[in-house]
Write a protein that holds these residues in place. Structure first.
Motif, PDB file in Angstrom:
ATOM      1  N   GLY A 115      46.852  36.913  38.366  1.00  0.00           N
ATOM      2  CA  GLY A 115      45.515  37.424  38.411  1.00  0.00           C
ATOM      3  C   GLY A 115      45.697  38.775  39.256  1.00  0.00           C
ATOM      4  O   GLY A 115      46.622  39.185  39.466  1.00  0.00           O
ATOM      5  N   ASN A 116      44.813  39.180  39.949  1.00  0.00           N
ATOM      6  CA  ASN A 116      44.395  40.249  40.564  1.00  0.00           C
ATOM      7  C   ASN A 116      44.765  40.122  41.879  1.00  0.00           C
ATOM      8  O   ASN A 116      44.155  40.267  42.958  1.00  0.00           O
ATOM      9  CB  ASN A 116      42.943  41.125  40.663  1.00  0.00           C
ATOM     10  CG  ASN A 116      43.184  42.493  41.482  1.00  0.00           C
ATOM     11  OD1 ASN A 116      43.983  42.977  41.193  1.00  0.00           O
ATOM     12  ND2 ASN A 116      41.938  42.838  41.619  1.00  0.00           N
ATOM     13  N   THR A 117      46.139  39.615  41.978  1.00  0.00           N
ATOM     14  CA  THR A 117      46.524  38.980  43.373  1.00  0.00           C
ATOM     15  C   THR A 117      47.968  39.487  43.638  1.00  0.00           C
ATOM     16  O   THR A 117      48.820  39.603  42.422  1.00  0.00           O
ATOM     17  CB  THR A 117      46.582  37.559  43.871  1.00  0.00           C
ATOM     18  OG1 THR A 117      47.164  36.966  42.612  1.00  0.00           O
ATOM     19  CG2 THR A 117      45.110  37.063  43.663  1.00  0.00           C
ATOM     20  N   GLY A 118      48.435  39.393  44.919  1.00  0.00           N
ATOM     21  CA  GLY A 118      49.960  39.733  44.891  1.00  0.00           C
ATOM     22  C   GLY A 118      50.674  38.546  45.551  1.00  0.00           C
ATOM     23  O   GLY A 118      50.135  37.592  45.899  1.00  0.00           O
ATOM     24  N   SER A 119      52.125  38.519  45.358  1.00  0.00           N
ATOM     25  CA  SER A 119      52.742  37.356  45.792  1.00  0.00           C
ATOM     26  C   SER A 119      53.531  37.877  47.050  1.00  0.00           C
ATOM     27  O   SER A 119      53.769  38.998  47.479  1.00  0.00           O
ATOM     28  CB  SER A 119      53.934  37.028  44.798  1.00  0.00           C
ATOM     29  OG  SER A 119      53.233  36.935  43.622  1.00  0.00           O
ATOM     30  N   ALA A 120      54.008  37.044  47.862  1.00  0.00           N
ATOM     31  CA  ALA A 120      54.902  37.167  49.051  1.00  0.00           C
ATOM     32  C   ALA A 120      55.799  36.332  49.304  1.00  0.00           C
ATOM     33  O   ALA A 120      55.756  35.053  48.909  1.00  0.00           O
ATOM     34  CB  ALA A 120      53.622  37.343  50.314  1.00  0.00           C
ATOM     35  N   LEU A 121      56.944  36.692  50.149  1.00  0.00           N
ATOM     36  CA  LEU A 121      58.029  35.763  50.483  1.00  0.00           C
ATOM     37  C   LEU A 121      58.049  36.033  52.190  1.00  0.00           C
ATOM     38  O   LEU A 121      58.451  37.133  52.504  1.00  0.00           O
ATOM     39  CB  LEU A 121      59.339  36.248  49.976  1.00  0.00           C
ATOM     40  CG  LEU A 121      60.463  35.485  50.394  1.00  0.00           C
ATOM     41  CD1 LEU A 121      60.399  34.084  49.904  1.00  0.00           C
ATOM     42  CD2 LEU A 121      61.801  36.135  49.588  1.00  0.00           C
ATOM     43  N   ASP A 122      57.499  35.134  52.910  1.00  0.00           N
ATOM     44  CA  ASP A 122      57.309  35.303  54.034  1.00  0.00           C
ATOM     45  C   ASP A 122      58.611  34.414  55.031  1.00  0.00           C
ATOM     46  O   ASP A 122      59.032  33.354  54.514  1.00  0.00           O
ATOM     47  CB  ASP A 122      56.312  34.861  54.916  1.00  0.00           C
ATOM     48  CG  ASP A 122      54.928  35.459  54.455  1.00  0.00           C
ATOM     49  OD1 ASP A 122      54.970  36.767  54.170  1.00  0.00           O
ATOM     50  OD2 ASP A 122      53.499  35.123  54.226  1.00  0.00           O
ATOM     51  N   PHE A 123      59.049  35.016  56.051  1.00  0.00           N
ATOM     52  CA  PHE A 123      59.910  34.688  57.125  1.00  0.00           C
ATOM     53  C   PHE A 123      59.379  34.517  58.470  1.00  0.00           C
ATOM     54  O   PHE A 123      58.803  35.519  58.934  1.00  0.00           O
ATOM     55  CB  PHE A 123      61.229  35.149  57.145  1.00  0.00           C
ATOM     56  CG  PHE A 123      62.030  35.411  56.116  1.00  0.00           C
ATOM     57  CD1 PHE A 123      62.930  34.429  55.528  1.00  0.00           C
ATOM     58  CD2 PHE A 123      61.655  36.450  55.205  1.00  0.00           C
ATOM     59  CE1 PHE A 123      63.812  34.597  54.549  1.00  0.00           C
ATOM     60  CE2 PHE A 123      62.651  36.627  54.077  1.00  0.00           C
ATOM     61  CZ  PHE A 123      63.564  35.711  53.656  1.00  0.00           C
ATOM     62  N   ASP A 124      59.247  33.424  58.997  1.00  0.00           N
ATOM     63  CA  ASP A 124      58.483  33.050  60.136  1.00  0.00           C
ATOM     64  C   ASP A 124      59.224  32.219  61.187  1.00  0.00           C
ATOM     65  O   ASP A 124      59.618  31.028  60.753  1.00  0.00           O
ATOM     66  CB  ASP A 124      57.069  32.474  59.801  1.00  0.00           C
ATOM     67  CG  ASP A 124      56.232  32.514  61.159  1.00  0.00           C
ATOM     68  OD1 ASP A 124      56.699  32.954  62.130  1.00  0.00           O
ATOM     69  OD2 ASP A 124      54.934  32.091  61.074  1.00  0.00           O
ATOM     70  N   ILE A 156      64.440  32.301  40.997  1.00  0.00           N
ATOM     71  CA  ILE A 156      63.235  32.134  41.555  1.00  0.00           C
ATOM     72  C   ILE A 156      62.438  33.462  40.972  1.00  0.00           C
ATOM     73  O   ILE A 156      62.758  34.603  41.055  1.00  0.00           O
ATOM     74  CB  ILE A 156      63.110  32.049  43.028  1.00  0.00           C
ATOM     75  CG1 ILE A 156      64.077  30.940  43.328  1.00  0.00           C
ATOM     76  CG2 ILE A 156      61.988  32.106  43.609  1.00  0.00           C
ATOM     77  CD1 ILE A 156      64.197  30.922  45.102  1.00  0.00           C
ATOM     78  N   LEU A 157      61.140  32.843  40.517  1.00  0.00           N
ATOM     79  CA  LEU A 157      60.053  33.897  40.050  1.00  0.00           C
ATOM     80  C   LEU A 157      58.817  33.438  40.661  1.00  0.00           C
ATOM     81  O   LEU A 157      58.317  32.645  40.872  1.00  0.00           O
ATOM     82  CB  LEU A 157      59.929  33.875  38.557  1.00  0.00           C
ATOM     83  CG  LEU A 157      58.787  34.667  38.068  1.00  0.00           C
ATOM     84  CD1 LEU A 157      58.946  36.318  38.340  1.00  0.00           C
ATOM     85  CD2 LEU A 157      58.495  34.416  36.727  1.00  0.00           C
ATOM     86  N   LEU A 158      58.079  34.526  41.483  1.00  0.00           N
ATOM     87  CA  LEU A 158      56.958  34.488  42.167  1.00  0.00           C
ATOM     88  C   LEU A 158      56.092  35.381  41.212  1.00  0.00           C
ATOM     89  O   LEU A 158      56.132  36.607  41.362  1.00  0.00           O
ATOM     90  CB  LEU A 158      56.719  35.091  43.629  1.00  0.00           C
ATOM     91  CG  LEU A 158      57.889  34.253  44.727  1.00  0.00           C
ATOM     92  CD1 LEU A 158      57.771  34.606  45.825  1.00  0.00           C
ATOM     93  CD2 LEU A 158      57.536  32.731  44.881  1.00  0.00           C
ATOM     94  N   LYS A 159      55.044  34.728  40.745  1.00  0.00           N
ATOM     95  CA  LYS A 159      54.235  35.427  39.764  1.00  0.00           C
ATOM     96  C   LYS A 159      52.811  35.257  39.686  1.00  0.00           C
ATOM     97  O   LYS A 159      52.261  34.139  39.877  1.00  0.00           O
ATOM     98  CB  LYS A 159      54.815  35.238  38.122  1.00  0.00           C
ATOM     99  CG  LYS A 159      53.868  36.014  37.125  1.00  0.00           C
ATOM    100  CD  LYS A 159      54.619  35.759  35.681  1.00  0.00           C
ATOM    101  CE  LYS A 159      53.724  36.611  34.716  1.00  0.00           C
ATOM    102  NZ  LYS A 159      54.376  36.536  33.268  1.00  0.00           N
TER     103      LYS A 159
END
Length: 207
Positions: free
Chosen positions: A57-66, A51-54
């Protein structure tokens, strides 16, 4: 809207007939497998694939657990490593103790030295107050190490609470300071032939 209704699995294949993805009749998605065991299962055949979160642009990636857990210290998210199906290391993201406001949490770090099972035993945690606990689950308890914002606490009922080793030449083992200035030290010295500890300060030298 687009609706696809099917009684059996839905498979996606290339022109050559190779299957790449499948949605089972139970709603599970498999990539690289025809029988996914979880909601999403990805099987790889080479290292560093998955898995790649890329973001380009000028933004960040996130992996959230809720999760809306009702019990104190319940798990919210888990990162677990398995060695051929055996859980050998993991990071658990857990709720805290405030089940009313649900605004605190902790992280535990787990590893296995031997044996089998899914969940390896805990070795270290960061509690909701920011304390780092090693070998204990309670800050400033009768065993283990607690690293707080202003204190280092170590306790043991059967072994040395602290062990400091200096290898090589004679000299300082521990340096003591106050407000950025050295005020004393604990050291070994050649003159202490009996093996006694030399305590030195800015105003007094003694044994």
């Amino acid at each position: 809207d687009l609706f696809l209704r099917f009684a059996d699995d839905l498979a996606f294949q290339s022109n050559a007939g190779s299957e790449y993805m499948r949605i089972t009749s139970a709603g599970k998605v498999g990539i690289g497998t025809t029988s996914p065991a979880t909601n999403l299962e990805i099987r790889t055949t080479a290292s560093d694939n998955g898995i790649l979160l890329k973001s380009t642009g000028n933004t960040g990636s996130a992996l959230d657990f809720d999760a809306n857990r009702t019990g104190a210290l319940n798990g919210i998210g888990t990162l677990r490593a398995k060695w051929n199906g055996n859980g050998v290391s993991a990071i658990y993201l857990n709720a805290g103790s405030d089940t009313t406001n649900k605004d605190d949490g902790m992280i535990t770090f787990n590893t296995r030295s031997s044996g089998t099972g899914v969940n390896p035993p805990e070795r270290m945690r960061i509690d909701s107050s920011g304390n780092l606990l090693v070998g204990t689950t309670s800050a400033f308890s009768s065993s283990g190490i607690t690293l707080g914002s202003n204190v280092v606490y170590s306790a043991s009922s059967s072994q040395n609470a602290a062990n400091f080793q200096r290898y090589g030449s004679e000299g300082e083992i521990i340096r003591l300071g106050k407000a950025g200035t050295t005020v004393g030290s604990l050291e070994t010295a050649a003159v202490s032939t009996s093996g006694r500890l030399v305590v030195k300060s800015t105003t007094f030298d003694g044994y």
